[in-house]
Design a protein around this motif. Structure first.
Motif, mmCIF file in Angstrom:
data_model
loop_
_atom_site.group_PDB
_atom_site.id
_atom_site.type_symbol
_atom_site.label_atom_id
_atom_site.label_comp_id
_atom_site.label_asym_id
_atom_site.label_seq_id
_atom_site.Cartn_x
_atom_site.Cartn_y
_atom_site.Cartn_z
ATOM 1 N N LEU A 48 0.877 -1.159 0.133
ATOM 2 C CA LEU A 48 -0.056 -0.179 -0.017
ATOM 3 C C LEU A 48 0.890 1.392 -0.172
ATOM 4 O O LEU A 48 0.662 2.321 -0.770
ATOM 5 C CB LEU A 48 -0.929 -0.197 1.078
ATOM 6 C CG LEU A 48 -1.738 1.357 1.473
ATOM 7 C CD1 LEU A 48 -2.864 1.355 0.123
ATOM 8 C CD2 LEU A 48 -2.651 1.360 2.452
ATOM 9 N N GLN A 49 1.920 1.404 0.969
ATOM 10 C CA GLN A 49 2.697 2.411 0.990
ATOM 11 C C GLN A 49 3.555 2.514 -0.359
ATOM 12 O O GLN A 49 3.650 3.797 -0.943
ATOM 13 C CB GLN A 49 3.647 2.429 2.071
ATOM 14 C CG GLN A 49 4.636 1.143 2.158
ATOM 15 C CD GLN A 49 5.969 1.744 1.324
ATOM 16 O OE1 GLN A 49 6.322 2.918 1.152
ATOM 17 N NE2 GLN A 49 6.566 0.562 0.737
ATOM 18 N N GLY A 50 3.858 1.483 -1.178
ATOM 19 C CA GLY A 50 4.549 1.447 -2.372
ATOM 20 C C GLY A 50 3.565 2.147 -3.304
ATOM 21 O O GLY A 50 4.214 2.820 -4.219
ATOM 22 N N LEU A 51 2.521 1.689 -3.307
ATOM 23 C CA LEU A 51 1.655 2.207 -4.351
ATOM 24 C C LEU A 51 1.346 3.738 -4.274
ATOM 25 O O LEU A 51 1.262 4.242 -5.345
ATOM 26 C CB LEU A 51 0.095 1.155 -4.457
ATOM 27 C CG LEU A 51 0.376 0.064 -4.858
ATOM 28 C CD1 LEU A 51 -1.072 -0.771 -4.699
ATOM 29 C CD2 LEU A 51 0.856 -0.281 -6.172
ATOM 30 N N VAL A 52 1.040 4.024 -2.886
ATOM 31 C CA VAL A 52 0.620 5.562 -2.701
ATOM 32 C C VAL A 52 1.911 6.190 -3.223
ATOM 33 O O VAL A 52 1.841 7.258 -3.680
ATOM 34 C CB VAL A 52 0.294 5.689 -1.433
ATOM 35 C CG1 VAL A 52 0.192 7.096 -1.087
ATOM 36 C CG2 VAL A 52 -1.072 5.013 -1.109
ATOM 37 N N ALA A 53 3.200 5.836 -2.697
ATOM 38 C CA ALA A 53 4.364 6.710 -2.850
ATOM 39 C C ALA A 53 4.756 6.814 -4.319
ATOM 40 O O ALA A 53 4.966 7.913 -4.848
ATOM 41 C CB ALA A 53 5.613 6.094 -1.975
ATOM 42 N N GLY A 54 4.630 5.762 -5.062
ATOM 43 C CA GLY A 54 4.761 5.546 -6.435
ATOM 44 C C GLY A 54 3.986 6.478 -7.145
ATOM 45 O O GLY A 54 4.350 7.054 -8.160
ATOM 46 N N SER A 55 2.869 6.402 -6.729
ATOM 47 C CA SER A 55 1.859 7.138 -7.586
ATOM 48 C C SER A 55 2.059 8.742 -7.348
ATOM 49 O O SER A 55 1.694 9.343 -8.228
ATOM 50 C CB SER A 55 0.401 6.856 -7.110
ATOM 51 O OG SER A 55 0.146 5.509 -7.249
ATOM 52 N N LEU A 56 2.353 9.146 -5.952
ATOM 53 C CA LEU A 56 2.528 10.409 -5.740
ATOM 54 C C LEU A 56 3.699 11.056 -6.528
ATOM 55 O O LEU A 56 3.842 12.009 -7.133
ATOM 56 C CB LEU A 56 2.706 10.745 -4.223
ATOM 57 C CG LEU A 56 1.643 10.775 -3.391
ATOM 58 C CD1 LEU A 56 1.931 10.570 -1.906
ATOM 59 C CD2 LEU A 56 0.829 12.171 -3.617
ATOM 60 N N ILE A 57 4.788 10.355 -6.557
ATOM 61 C CA ILE A 57 5.879 10.764 -7.375
ATOM 62 C C ILE A 57 5.898 11.034 -8.665
ATOM 63 O O ILE A 57 6.370 11.667 -9.320
ATOM 64 C CB ILE A 57 7.101 9.871 -7.158
ATOM 65 C CG1 ILE A 57 7.483 9.838 -5.364
ATOM 66 C CG2 ILE A 57 8.488 10.080 -7.714
ATOM 67 C CD1 ILE A 57 8.372 8.802 -4.851
ATOM 68 N N ALA A 58 5.205 9.771 -9.258
ATOM 69 C CA ALA A 58 4.894 9.765 -10.755
ATOM 70 C C ALA A 58 4.002 11.052 -11.173
ATOM 71 O O ALA A 58 3.982 11.410 -12.348
ATOM 72 C CB ALA A 58 4.311 8.495 -11.116
ATOM 73 N N ALA A 59 2.874 11.070 -10.367
ATOM 74 C CA ALA A 59 2.057 12.157 -10.882
ATOM 75 C C ALA A 59 2.727 13.571 -10.557
ATOM 76 O O ALA A 59 2.293 14.501 -11.479
ATOM 77 C CB ALA A 59 0.746 12.341 -9.632
ATOM 78 N N LEU A 60 3.706 13.793 -9.800
ATOM 79 C CA LEU A 60 4.498 15.111 -9.560
ATOM 80 C C LEU A 60 5.488 15.127 -10.819
ATOM 81 O O LEU A 60 5.522 16.203 -11.591
ATOM 82 C CB LEU A 60 5.131 15.005 -8.439
ATOM 83 C CG LEU A 60 6.048 16.312 -8.156
ATOM 84 C CD1 LEU A 60 5.338 17.577 -7.953
ATOM 85 C CD2 LEU A 60 7.121 16.154 -7.100
ATOM 86 N N GLY A 61 6.020 14.116 -11.373
ATOM 87 C CA GLY A 61 6.883 13.979 -12.595
ATOM 88 C C GLY A 61 5.559 14.626 -13.546
ATOM 89 O O GLY A 61 6.201 15.287 -14.455
ATOM 90 N N LEU A 62 4.502 13.936 -13.893
ATOM 91 C CA LEU A 62 3.732 14.251 -15.119
ATOM 92 C C LEU A 62 3.344 15.600 -15.003
ATOM 93 O O LEU A 62 3.082 16.480 -15.858
ATOM 94 C CB LEU A 62 2.590 13.432 -14.933
ATOM 95 C CG LEU A 62 2.552 11.824 -15.218
ATOM 96 C CD1 LEU A 62 1.507 11.091 -14.724
ATOM 97 C CD2 LEU A 62 2.838 11.552 -16.757
ATOM 98 N N TYR A 63 3.115 16.134 -13.767
ATOM 99 C CA TYR A 63 2.676 17.560 -13.472
ATOM 100 C C TYR A 63 3.975 18.463 -13.979
ATOM 101 O O TYR A 63 3.853 19.600 -14.541
ATOM 102 C CB TYR A 63 2.301 17.780 -12.052
ATOM 103 C CG TYR A 63 2.022 19.211 -11.590
ATOM 104 C CD1 TYR A 63 0.962 19.900 -12.088
ATOM 105 C CD2 TYR A 63 2.876 20.004 -10.869
ATOM 106 C CE1 TYR A 63 0.391 21.074 -11.740
ATOM 107 C CE2 TYR A 63 2.487 21.542 -10.615
ATOM 108 C CZ TYR A 63 1.189 22.000 -11.016
ATOM 109 O OH TYR A 63 0.864 23.297 -10.715
#
Length: 212
Positions: free
Chosen positions: A24-39
């Motif tokens: 769960l923490q891996g999915l949330v952290a990975g999604s947060l970082i990836a979303a920031l990159g896309l932003y």
């Protein structure tokens, strides 16, 4: 207390498997970082490869929501994921894609970038996407679409996921010439190369035992 710390993975006795809390923490952290990159990429009108790149192309062409396009375009690939990779990977990927799509849409409420050079946005965006994808890969998930195919090809044929993704990325960049300027495509290619080299160097299933 011992049961709680074990569940959270602090005292995980099996290093070859992640606990649900670790996933769960891996999915949330990975999604947060990836979303920031896309932003970062979106702030200067850049794009990337994979299904996110196709979503960017359609977003710039139509004006439709990037997050919605990214989520919808990934839907057909879950069939391949279920058949070839498994239910666990598919569910995790579905959650990661949904969370990343949502985060990209609300990112501007929490972070405003007034000025950033395109080349810097390309490099930072590529690296952030790489870190996000690496976190997701290591918890048996991806950002869907071509990432699902890339992970499958790596597991099945031994071709690294980063190289597989790079081949598809070049096709996406070729399509981008129809909707953005050549300079935007050039900067976007820089970001895609940074992303895929990062994954090629750092993502190997034979090196990270928890992927088995």
């Amino acid at each position: 207390m011992a049961h709680l710390t074990s569940m959270l993975g602090i005292w995980n006795s099996n290093p070859a498997r992640h606990t649900p809390a670790e996933d769960l923490q891996g999915l949330v952290a990975g999604s947060l970082i990836a979303a920031l990159g896309l932003y970062f990429l979106a702030q200067v009108g850049l794009l990337t490869g994979g299904m996110a790149g196709l979503a960017f192309v359609l977003h710039y062409w139509s004006g439709w929501s990037f997050g919605l396009l990214f989520f919808v375009l990934n839907l057909p690939f879950y069939i391949l994921s279920l058949r070839r990779v498994g239910v666990d990977f598919t569910l995790k990927t579905f959650l990661a894609v949904g969370l990343t799509s949502f985060l990209v849409e609300i990112e501007s409420r929490f972070l405003v970038i007034q000025s950033i050079a395109p080349i810097w946005a390309a490099i930072l965006g590529g690296l952030l996407l790489g870190f996000g994808l690496l976190a997701l890969y290591r918890h048996r998930a991806s950002l869907g679409g071509l990432g699902i195919l890339a992970v499958y090809v790596q597991d099945r044929f031994g071709v690294r996921a980063g190289l597989v993704q790079l081949a598809f990325d070049l096709c996406i960049m070729a399509l981008a010439f129809a909707v953005v300027s050549p300079s935007v495509v050039l900067y976007s290619i820089v970001g895609a190369v940074v992303l895929n080299l990062f994954l090629t160097i750092n993502h190997r299933s034979d090196r990270y035992i928890a992927l088995r």
